[in-house]
Design a protein around this motif. Structure first.
Motif, PDB file in Angstrom:
ATOM      1  N   PHE A 217       0.844  -1.188   0.000  1.00  0.00           N
ATOM      2  CA  PHE A 217       0.000   0.000   0.000  1.00  0.00           C
ATOM      3  C   PHE A 217       0.883   1.243   0.000  1.00  0.00           C
ATOM      4  O   PHE A 217       1.873   1.311   0.730  1.00  0.00           O
ATOM      5  CB  PHE A 217      -0.905   0.033   1.228  1.00  0.00           C
ATOM      6  CG  PHE A 217      -2.236  -0.649   1.045  1.00  0.00           C
ATOM      7  CD1 PHE A 217      -3.153  -0.170   0.132  1.00  0.00           C
ATOM      8  CD2 PHE A 217      -2.563  -1.773   1.794  1.00  0.00           C
ATOM      9  CE1 PHE A 217      -4.377  -0.792  -0.038  1.00  0.00           C
ATOM     10  CE2 PHE A 217      -3.782  -2.400   1.628  1.00  0.00           C
ATOM     11  CZ  PHE A 217      -4.697  -1.907   0.703  1.00  0.00           C
ATOM     12  N   LEU A 218       0.499   2.227  -0.832  1.00  0.00           N
ATOM     13  CA  LEU A 218       1.155   3.518  -0.852  1.00  0.00           C
ATOM     14  C   LEU A 218       0.101   4.601  -0.697  1.00  0.00           C
ATOM     15  O   LEU A 218      -1.088   4.304  -0.646  1.00  0.00           O
ATOM     16  CB  LEU A 218       1.954   3.705  -2.138  1.00  0.00           C
ATOM     17  CG  LEU A 218       3.112   2.702  -2.274  1.00  0.00           C
ATOM     18  CD1 LEU A 218       2.779   1.689  -3.352  1.00  0.00           C
ATOM     19  CD2 LEU A 218       4.421   3.398  -2.585  1.00  0.00           C
ATOM     20  N   SER A 219       0.527   5.842  -0.635  1.00  0.00           N
ATOM     21  CA  SER A 219      -0.398   6.919  -0.315  1.00  0.00           C
ATOM     22  C   SER A 219      -1.355   7.265  -1.454  1.00  0.00           C
ATOM     23  O   SER A 219      -2.373   7.908  -1.218  1.00  0.00           O
ATOM     24  CB  SER A 219       0.376   8.175   0.108  1.00  0.00           C
ATOM     25  OG  SER A 219       1.266   8.578  -0.909  1.00  0.00           O
ATOM     26  N   SER A 220      -1.026   6.865  -2.687  1.00  0.00           N
ATOM     27  CA  SER A 220      -1.901   7.189  -3.815  1.00  0.00           C
ATOM     28  C   SER A 220      -1.694   6.204  -4.947  1.00  0.00           C
ATOM     29  O   SER A 220      -0.650   5.534  -5.039  1.00  0.00           O
ATOM     30  CB  SER A 220      -1.623   8.610  -4.326  1.00  0.00           C
ATOM     31  OG  SER A 220      -0.344   8.673  -4.945  1.00  0.00           O
ATOM     32  N   GLY A 221      -2.665   6.155  -5.844  1.00  0.00           N
ATOM     33  CA  GLY A 221      -2.521   5.343  -7.038  1.00  0.00           C
ATOM     34  C   GLY A 221      -1.399   5.851  -7.924  1.00  0.00           C
ATOM     35  O   GLY A 221      -0.691   5.067  -8.561  1.00  0.00           O
ATOM     36  N   TYR A 222      -1.229   7.172  -7.968  1.00  0.00           N
ATOM     37  CA  TYR A 222      -0.145   7.752  -8.761  1.00  0.00           C
ATOM     38  C   TYR A 222       1.216   7.257  -8.267  1.00  0.00           C
ATOM     39  O   TYR A 222       2.068   6.864  -9.069  1.00  0.00           O
ATOM     40  CB  TYR A 222      -0.205   9.273  -8.689  1.00  0.00           C
ATOM     41  CG  TYR A 222       0.957   9.948  -9.391  1.00  0.00           C
ATOM     42  CD1 TYR A 222       0.967  10.104 -10.771  1.00  0.00           C
ATOM     43  CD2 TYR A 222       2.059  10.414  -8.666  1.00  0.00           C
ATOM     44  CE1 TYR A 222       2.033  10.709 -11.422  1.00  0.00           C
ATOM     45  CE2 TYR A 222       3.131  11.007  -9.306  1.00  0.00           C
ATOM     46  CZ  TYR A 222       3.118  11.164 -10.680  1.00  0.00           C
ATOM     47  OH  TYR A 222       4.178  11.744 -11.311  1.00  0.00           O
ATOM     48  N   LEU A 223       1.416   7.255  -6.959  1.00  0.00           N
ATOM     49  CA  LEU A 223       2.690   6.815  -6.419  1.00  0.00           C
ATOM     50  C   LEU A 223       2.904   5.322  -6.678  1.00  0.00           C
ATOM     51  O   LEU A 223       4.028   4.896  -6.989  1.00  0.00           O
ATOM     52  CB  LEU A 223       2.756   7.107  -4.914  1.00  0.00           C
ATOM     53  CG  LEU A 223       4.098   6.787  -4.231  1.00  0.00           C
ATOM     54  CD1 LEU A 223       5.242   7.529  -4.900  1.00  0.00           C
ATOM     55  CD2 LEU A 223       4.033   7.135  -2.751  1.00  0.00           C
ATOM     56  N   ALA A 224       1.856   4.533  -6.576  1.00  0.00           N
ATOM     57  CA  ALA A 224       1.969   3.099  -6.881  1.00  0.00           C
ATOM     58  C   ALA A 224       2.426   2.907  -8.326  1.00  0.00           C
ATOM     59  O   ALA A 224       3.304   2.080  -8.620  1.00  0.00           O
ATOM     60  CB  ALA A 224       0.631   2.407  -6.636  1.00  0.00           C
TER      61      ALA A 224
ATOM     62  N   LEU B 167       6.451   1.509  -9.739  1.00  0.00           N
ATOM     63  CA  LEU B 167       6.712   0.416 -10.673  1.00  0.00           C
ATOM     64  C   LEU B 167       7.392   0.885 -11.949  1.00  0.00           C
ATOM     65  O   LEU B 167       8.368   0.283 -12.413  1.00  0.00           O
ATOM     66  CB  LEU B 167       5.401  -0.292 -11.005  1.00  0.00           C
ATOM     67  CG  LEU B 167       5.071  -1.468 -10.096  1.00  0.00           C
ATOM     68  CD1 LEU B 167       3.623  -1.877 -10.230  1.00  0.00           C
ATOM     69  CD2 LEU B 167       5.990  -2.654 -10.423  1.00  0.00           C
ATOM     70  N   VAL B 168       6.890   1.949 -12.535  1.00  0.00           N
ATOM     71  CA  VAL B 168       7.449   2.410 -13.801  1.00  0.00           C
ATOM     72  C   VAL B 168       8.902   2.845 -13.615  1.00  0.00           C
ATOM     73  O   VAL B 168       9.774   2.525 -14.438  1.00  0.00           O
ATOM     74  CB  VAL B 168       6.596   3.556 -14.378  1.00  0.00           C
ATOM     75  CG1 VAL B 168       7.262   4.160 -15.608  1.00  0.00           C
ATOM     76  CG2 VAL B 168       5.208   3.048 -14.750  1.00  0.00           C
ATOM     77  N   GLN B 169       9.193   3.559 -12.538  1.00  0.00           N
ATOM     78  CA  GLN B 169      10.566   3.997 -12.294  1.00  0.00           C
ATOM     79  C   GLN B 169      11.484   2.834 -11.943  1.00  0.00           C
ATOM     80  O   GLN B 169      12.699   2.926 -12.137  1.00  0.00           O
ATOM     81  CB  GLN B 169      10.579   5.053 -11.193  1.00  0.00           C
ATOM     82  CG  GLN B 169       9.920   6.360 -11.612  1.00  0.00           C
ATOM     83  CD  GLN B 169      10.077   7.463 -10.587  1.00  0.00           C
ATOM     84  OE1 GLN B 169      11.131   7.581  -9.962  1.00  0.00           O
ATOM     85  NE2 GLN B 169       9.047   8.271 -10.412  1.00  0.00           N
ATOM     86  N   GLN B 170      10.925   1.737 -11.466  1.00  0.00           N
ATOM     87  CA  GLN B 170      11.715   0.553 -11.171  1.00  0.00           C
ATOM     88  C   GLN B 170      12.253  -0.099 -12.452  1.00  0.00           C
ATOM     89  O   GLN B 170      13.316  -0.713 -12.447  1.00  0.00           O
ATOM     90  CB  GLN B 170      10.866  -0.454 -10.395  1.00  0.00           C
ATOM     91  CG  GLN B 170      11.597  -1.700  -9.936  1.00  0.00           C
ATOM     92  CD  GLN B 170      12.359  -1.485  -8.638  1.00  0.00           C
ATOM     93  OE1 GLN B 170      12.490  -0.370  -8.151  1.00  0.00           O
ATOM     94  NE2 GLN B 170      12.852  -2.580  -8.059  1.00  0.00           N
ATOM     95  N   TYR B 171      11.527   0.063 -13.563  1.00  0.00           N
ATOM     96  CA  TYR B 171      11.849  -0.712 -14.765  1.00  0.00           C
ATOM     97  C   TYR B 171      12.194   0.119 -15.998  1.00  0.00           C
ATOM     98  O   TYR B 171      12.726  -0.437 -16.968  1.00  0.00           O
ATOM     99  CB  TYR B 171      10.663  -1.623 -15.114  1.00  0.00           C
ATOM    100  CG  TYR B 171      10.490  -2.785 -14.163  1.00  0.00           C
ATOM    101  CD1 TYR B 171      11.249  -3.940 -14.304  1.00  0.00           C
ATOM    102  CD2 TYR B 171       9.584  -2.719 -13.110  1.00  0.00           C
ATOM    103  CE1 TYR B 171      11.102  -5.014 -13.428  1.00  0.00           C
ATOM    104  CE2 TYR B 171       9.422  -3.775 -12.233  1.00  0.00           C
ATOM    105  CZ  TYR B 171      10.184  -4.917 -12.394  1.00  0.00           C
ATOM    106  OH  TYR B 171      10.044  -5.972 -11.522  1.00  0.00           O
TER     107      TYR B 171
END
Length: 336
Positions: A71-78, A82-86
């Motif tokens: 869980f994170l504070s927002s859908g945007y952060l979630a 992921l996108v920044q991870q890959y």
């Protein structure tokens, strides 16, 4: 319906299960705040934390059919986690109408039919040696259209890739019990699957969720984006954990309302819709104008850009009353 000021009905928004006005759910939120406080602004890897975070993540994984969750504070952060991870190691392939929160930089989603994009994507992946991340919504809530991902089986099984699905408009209402798309995606050994969702729609609280396998979620927990972020409100997570029966009842109410509304229609030719999904595309501009003139507010705006033709959508939720649905149906039928 407002008394004494004329007709005023609302058939828009994304609160499909009516959580913002659900007294039982609000009571759980207040209980959670009493126990855990309003917020907990510490880093996610702080040695001092609250048990509700792991409790809620275990419950989300169980409820939505995954091995683990974050869980994170927002859908945007979630999405950005992921996108920044890959994005530095994988070629990002975006499906049509992918939400802007899932993009690195300025969104440039392809403006082609989803089925056409599928064929292009299969050909691209099978002919490439570069690692790939596929990014797509689980459905198009504007049309509406629910996507099928069985086509992933046509990708060369020797090609390893990451799949990221945004289920913000499906989680809580699609599937047999509102479990969303995760458990219905093809389980293929060459594909690592993640599903993200904003919980602020059907499920009614501000948070972002990531579902995945244990190894994938563990890697995300080591990301600087995750480590440096604050969690959602612990009181909200407490409400989520204890609201299973509330969600189930409201999903039942929603599906009952959808059946009632469609049964009231003399013809379905004026609307495009999918069974058990609460969005109805109204294809007659004149009816949309008449609805607005007579105090029936629906979602109506230009898409995909401000100069485009307006699309008109009727959104049914679980707390609409029978009388409200009858009034709406009369206007759709031309008997208003």
């Amino acid at each position: 319906m407002k008394k004494g000021t004329g007709l005023s009905l609302f058939f828009g928004g994304t609160a499909y299960l009516g959580m913002p006005h659900n007294d039982a759910f609000k009571k759980l939120v207040f209980e959670g705040i009493e126990i855990y406080g309003i917020n907990h602004g510490a880093s996610r890897n702080n040695n001092i934390t609250l048990d509700i975070f792991s409790i809620a993540e275990n419950e989300a994984a169980r409820r939505f059919g995954a091995e683990d969750s974050i869980f994170l504070s927002s859908g945007y952060l979630a999405a950005q986690l992921l996108v920044q991870q890959y994005f530095e190691t994988h070629q990002l392939i975006y499906a049509p109408d992918t939400h802007p929160a899932l993009w690195i930089g300025r969104p440039k989603a392809p403006r082609i039919k989803f089925v056409e994009w599928i064929e292009r994507t299969i050909k691209l992946i099978n002919g490439s040696d570069q690692p790939v991340m596929i990014i797509s919504n689980s459905l198009n809530n504007l049309i509406p259209e629910i996507y099928n991902f069985d086509w992933l089986k046509r990708i060369d099984p020797h090609k390893e890739l990451v799949l990221l699905i945004d289920d913000s408009h499906g989680i809580g209402i699609t599937g047999n019990q509102g479990e969303g798309i995760y458990s219905r995606l093809p389980q293929l050994t060459n594909i690592e699957t993640f599903v993200i969702a904003s919980m602020a729609k059907a499920l009614g609280f501000d948070a972002g969720l990531i579902l995945g396998n244990s190894a994938g979620i563990k890697n995300l927990r080591n990301s600087p984006v995750y480590v440096g972020s604050s969690p959602p409100s612990p009181g909200m997570l407490y409400a989520f954990v204890h609201a299973g029966e509330i969600y189930a009842q409201e999903l039942f109410n929603l599906r009952r309302n959808l059946r009632l509304f469609t049964d009231l229609l003399e013809s379905t030719k004026k609307l495009f819709f999918i069974n058990d999904f609460p969005v109805f595309l109204l294809q007659d501009d004149e009816i949309a104008i008449d609805l607005k003139k007579n105090g029936i507010n629906i979602s109506s705006f230009p898409y995909p850009d401000p100069q485009a033709k307006a699309i008109h959508r009727i959104v049914i939720n679980s707390i609409h009353e029978k009388e409200e649905l009858e009034i709406l149906a009369k206007w759709i039928n031309g008997n208003g």
